[in-house]
Design a protein around this motif. Structure first.
Motif, mmCIF file in Angstrom:
data_model
loop_
_atom_site.group_PDB
_atom_site.id
_atom_site.type_symbol
_atom_site.label_atom_id
_atom_site.label_comp_id
_atom_site.label_asym_id
_atom_site.label_seq_id
_atom_site.Cartn_x
_atom_site.Cartn_y
_atom_site.Cartn_z
ATOM 1 N N GLY A 84 -2.946 -13.223 76.439
ATOM 2 C CA GLY A 84 -2.575 -11.931 77.002
ATOM 3 C C GLY A 84 -1.172 -11.544 76.591
ATOM 4 O O GLY A 84 -0.247 -12.357 76.636
ATOM 5 N N VAL A 85 -1.006 -10.315 76.144
ATOM 6 C CA VAL A 85 0.305 -9.819 75.729
ATOM 7 C C VAL A 85 0.549 -8.468 76.410
ATOM 8 O O VAL A 85 -0.388 -7.793 76.848
ATOM 9 C CB VAL A 85 0.389 -9.655 74.197
ATOM 10 C CG1 VAL A 85 0.225 -11.003 73.504
ATOM 11 C CG2 VAL A 85 -0.657 -8.676 73.700
ATOM 12 N N ALA A 86 1.811 -8.100 76.503
ATOM 13 C CA ALA A 86 2.139 -6.836 77.154
ATOM 14 C C ALA A 86 1.525 -5.661 76.414
ATOM 15 O O ALA A 86 0.969 -4.735 77.024
ATOM 16 C CB ALA A 86 3.666 -6.684 77.249
ATOM 17 N N LEU A 87 1.564 -5.699 75.076
ATOM 18 C CA LEU A 87 1.026 -4.593 74.286
ATOM 19 C C LEU A 87 0.868 -5.056 72.839
ATOM 20 O O LEU A 87 1.714 -5.777 72.317
ATOM 21 C CB LEU A 87 1.965 -3.378 74.347
ATOM 22 C CG LEU A 87 1.451 -2.077 73.713
ATOM 23 C CD1 LEU A 87 0.252 -1.555 74.506
ATOM 24 C CD2 LEU A 87 2.547 -1.021 73.666
ATOM 25 N N THR A 88 -0.226 -4.630 72.214
ATOM 26 C CA THR A 88 -0.402 -4.889 70.787
ATOM 27 C C THR A 88 -0.044 -3.631 70.010
ATOM 28 O O THR A 88 0.105 -2.550 70.587
ATOM 29 C CB THR A 88 -1.852 -5.285 70.469
ATOM 30 O OG1 THR A 88 -2.728 -4.201 70.831
ATOM 31 C CG2 THR A 88 -2.259 -6.535 71.245
ATOM 32 N N ASN A 89 0.067 -3.763 68.706
ATOM 33 C CA ASN A 89 0.434 -2.610 67.884
ATOM 34 C C ASN A 89 -0.580 -1.482 67.995
ATOM 35 O O ASN A 89 -0.219 -0.296 67.995
ATOM 36 C CB ASN A 89 0.570 -3.035 66.419
ATOM 37 C CG ASN A 89 1.754 -3.960 66.199
ATOM 38 O OD1 ASN A 89 2.764 -3.854 66.905
ATOM 39 N ND2 ASN A 89 1.641 -4.867 65.243
ATOM 40 N N SER A 90 -1.836 -1.849 68.112
ATOM 41 C CA SER A 90 -2.891 -0.831 68.166
ATOM 42 C C SER A 90 -3.286 -0.450 69.579
ATOM 43 O O SER A 90 -3.986 0.537 69.792
ATOM 44 C CB SER A 90 -4.134 -1.355 67.431
ATOM 45 O OG SER A 90 -4.655 -2.494 68.100
ATOM 46 N N GLY A 91 -2.854 -1.243 70.539
ATOM 47 C CA GLY A 91 -3.286 -1.010 71.910
ATOM 48 C C GLY A 91 -4.606 -1.684 72.224
ATOM 49 O O GLY A 91 -5.066 -1.661 73.375
ATOM 50 N N ASP A 92 -5.252 -2.277 71.201
ATOM 51 C CA ASP A 92 -6.513 -2.987 71.354
ATOM 52 C C ASP A 92 -6.295 -4.457 71.015
ATOM 53 O O ASP A 92 -5.249 -4.828 70.466
ATOM 54 C CB ASP A 92 -7.567 -2.395 70.410
ATOM 55 C CG ASP A 92 -7.847 -0.934 70.698
ATOM 56 O OD1 ASP A 92 -7.979 -0.598 71.888
ATOM 57 O OD2 ASP A 92 -7.936 -0.147 69.730
ATOM 58 N N PRO A 93 -7.268 -5.319 71.320
ATOM 59 C CA PRO A 93 -7.143 -6.721 70.905
ATOM 60 C C PRO A 93 -6.962 -6.832 69.391
ATOM 61 O O PRO A 93 -7.560 -6.070 68.625
ATOM 62 C CB PRO A 93 -8.470 -7.341 71.356
ATOM 63 C CG PRO A 93 -8.897 -6.504 72.514
ATOM 64 C CD PRO A 93 -8.468 -5.106 72.150
ATOM 65 N N GLN A 123 -15.947 -6.745 75.530
ATOM 66 C CA GLN A 123 -16.430 -5.745 74.586
ATOM 67 C C GLN A 123 -15.399 -5.470 73.506
ATOM 68 O O GLN A 123 -15.736 -5.364 72.314
ATOM 69 C CB GLN A 123 -16.778 -4.458 75.326
ATOM 70 C CG GLN A 123 -17.973 -4.580 76.252
ATOM 71 C CD GLN A 123 -18.194 -3.333 77.087
ATOM 72 O OE1 GLN A 123 -17.352 -2.430 77.127
ATOM 73 N NE2 GLN A 123 -19.328 -3.274 77.764
ATOM 74 N N GLU A 124 -14.134 -5.360 73.911
ATOM 75 C CA GLU A 124 -13.083 -5.044 72.946
ATOM 76 C C GLU A 124 -12.805 -6.231 72.015
ATOM 77 O O GLU A 124 -12.534 -6.045 70.821
ATOM 78 C CB GLU A 124 -11.802 -4.616 73.673
ATOM 79 C CG GLU A 124 -11.930 -3.301 74.424
ATOM 80 C CD GLU A 124 -12.308 -2.161 73.497
ATOM 81 O OE1 GLU A 124 -11.740 -2.083 72.398
ATOM 82 O OE2 GLU A 124 -13.183 -1.355 73.874
ATOM 83 N N GLY A 179 -4.143 -6.326 81.541
ATOM 84 C CA GLY A 179 -4.661 -5.249 82.386
ATOM 85 C C GLY A 179 -6.102 -4.886 82.132
ATOM 86 O O GLY A 179 -6.682 -4.087 82.870
ATOM 87 N N MET A 180 -6.727 -5.443 81.103
ATOM 88 C CA MET A 180 -8.137 -5.151 80.843
ATOM 89 C C MET A 180 -9.013 -5.925 81.821
ATOM 90 O O MET A 180 -8.770 -7.107 82.075
ATOM 91 C CB MET A 180 -8.532 -5.553 79.417
ATOM 92 C CG MET A 180 -8.067 -4.605 78.341
ATOM 93 S SD MET A 180 -8.789 -5.083 76.733
ATOM 94 C CE MET A 180 -8.133 -3.764 75.697
ATOM 95 N N ASP A 181 -10.045 -5.271 82.367
ATOM 96 C CA ASP A 181 -10.986 -6.015 83.203
ATOM 97 C C ASP A 181 -11.867 -6.886 82.311
ATOM 98 O O ASP A 181 -11.922 -6.705 81.097
ATOM 99 C CB ASP A 181 -11.836 -5.069 84.052
ATOM 100 C CG ASP A 181 -12.740 -4.167 83.216
ATOM 101 O OD1 ASP A 181 -13.698 -4.689 82.636
ATOM 102 O OD2 ASP A 181 -12.470 -2.953 83.142
ATOM 103 N N GLY A 182 -12.551 -7.846 82.931
ATOM 104 C CA GLY A 182 -13.280 -8.851 82.172
ATOM 105 C C GLY A 182 -14.318 -8.282 81.225
ATOM 106 O O GLY A 182 -14.390 -8.672 80.060
#
Length: 268
Positions: free
Chosen positions: A118-127, A151-152, A143-146
């Motif tokens: 888990g990271v605060a934010l990725t460059n793309s906003g996605d995994p 899915q992501e 912050g993503m639910d399970g």
């Protein structure tokens, strides 16, 4: 898929009938809004009877040698309900991954360990997926639910494998085109094909399954050579397999191993 692909063949069977006992090129028929892709194997030894079978997820019609394309299509139409029932059976195999740290996923024939972070934010906003030694690191925004996270991650992994497949297939194309390309530069597409490793259209368009990146490089090479040979022979005749064997003398062993690996790959 609800429409007949652009490369569906329309020429008469008499004009392009393959040799006795050889499979013809793929043909297509739409029944109840669904497209059935099938091949015809005509044999002089078969006098009157027809047989429809499912081989490796592909529909094969064994027919008398003088069977026309129209007659073959009618036989497939008559067996459509049975064909759909077989194709719609749930596939057995490994369970779908839950995308948790410690799970294993294959890459180039070896297992890599997932490391979900888990990271605060990725460059793309996605995994985002990266290969670090023998680990697949998946950076997931907090912050993503399970369910959303699964899915992501699945989508990100498919994209990552697709990019690796494109690079590896591109390298094999560069290597083999001078021998099998017939002076062409065929378009190459990477696709999410559940039942096929690769295909070559009648217009010379090559399509490959992104899951090839999961397999040993020798198996990926076999699929590329196989499809390039279709630029010369749009069938599975003796001449086709002779050309494959000329360049890959051990193709039978690779083909067998490919079939074995197919049943072990995790669904993504």
């Amino acid at each position: 898929m609800n429409s007949v692909p652009e490369h569906a063949l329309t020429a008469s069977s008499a004009a392009r009938r393959p040799p006795d006992g050889a499979e013809g090129p793929p043909r297509y028929v739409v029944v109840d809004g669904r497209t059935i892709e099938y091949r015809i194997r005509r044999s002089r030894a078969r006098r009157k009877t027809y047989q429809v079978s499912i081989v490796g997820g592909q529909v094969l019609l064994a027919a008398p040698y003088r069977t026309t394309n129209r007659q073959a299509e009618e036989m497939v139409r008559q067996k459509a309900r049975w064909i759909f029932s077989k194709l719609d059976l749930p596939e057995s195999g490994p369970e779908a991954p839950r995308f948790l740290s410690g799970e294993l996923l294959p890459y180039q024939g070896r297992n890599l360990t997932l490391w979900v972070q888990g990271v605060a934010l990725t460059n793309s906003g996605d995994p985002e997926v990266s290969l670090e030694r023998r680990k697949l690191r998946i950076a997931v925004p907090l912050g993503m639910d399970g369910e959303t996270q699964q899915q992501e991650i699945s989508r990100a992994l498919a994209a990552w494998y697709g990019q690796r497949a494109q690079e590896q297939i591109g390298a094999e194309m560069t290597r083999w085109l001078p021998f099998l390309g017939k002076g062409l530069s065929p378009p190459v597409h990477i696709r999410n094909q559940r039942r096929r490793w690769g295909s070559c259209s009648s217009k010379g368009v090559l399509r490959f399954n992104w899951r090839l990146a999961m397999l040993e490089p020798d198996l990926l090479e076999y699929v590329v050579v196989h499809e390039l040979c279709h630029l010369t022979h749009m069938n599975h005749s003796r001449d086709f397999w002779g050309l494959v064997g000329e360049h890959l003398p051990d193709y039978k062993e690779r083909r067998k191993l490919l079939k074995e690996r197919e049943a072990t790959l995790p669904p993504l």
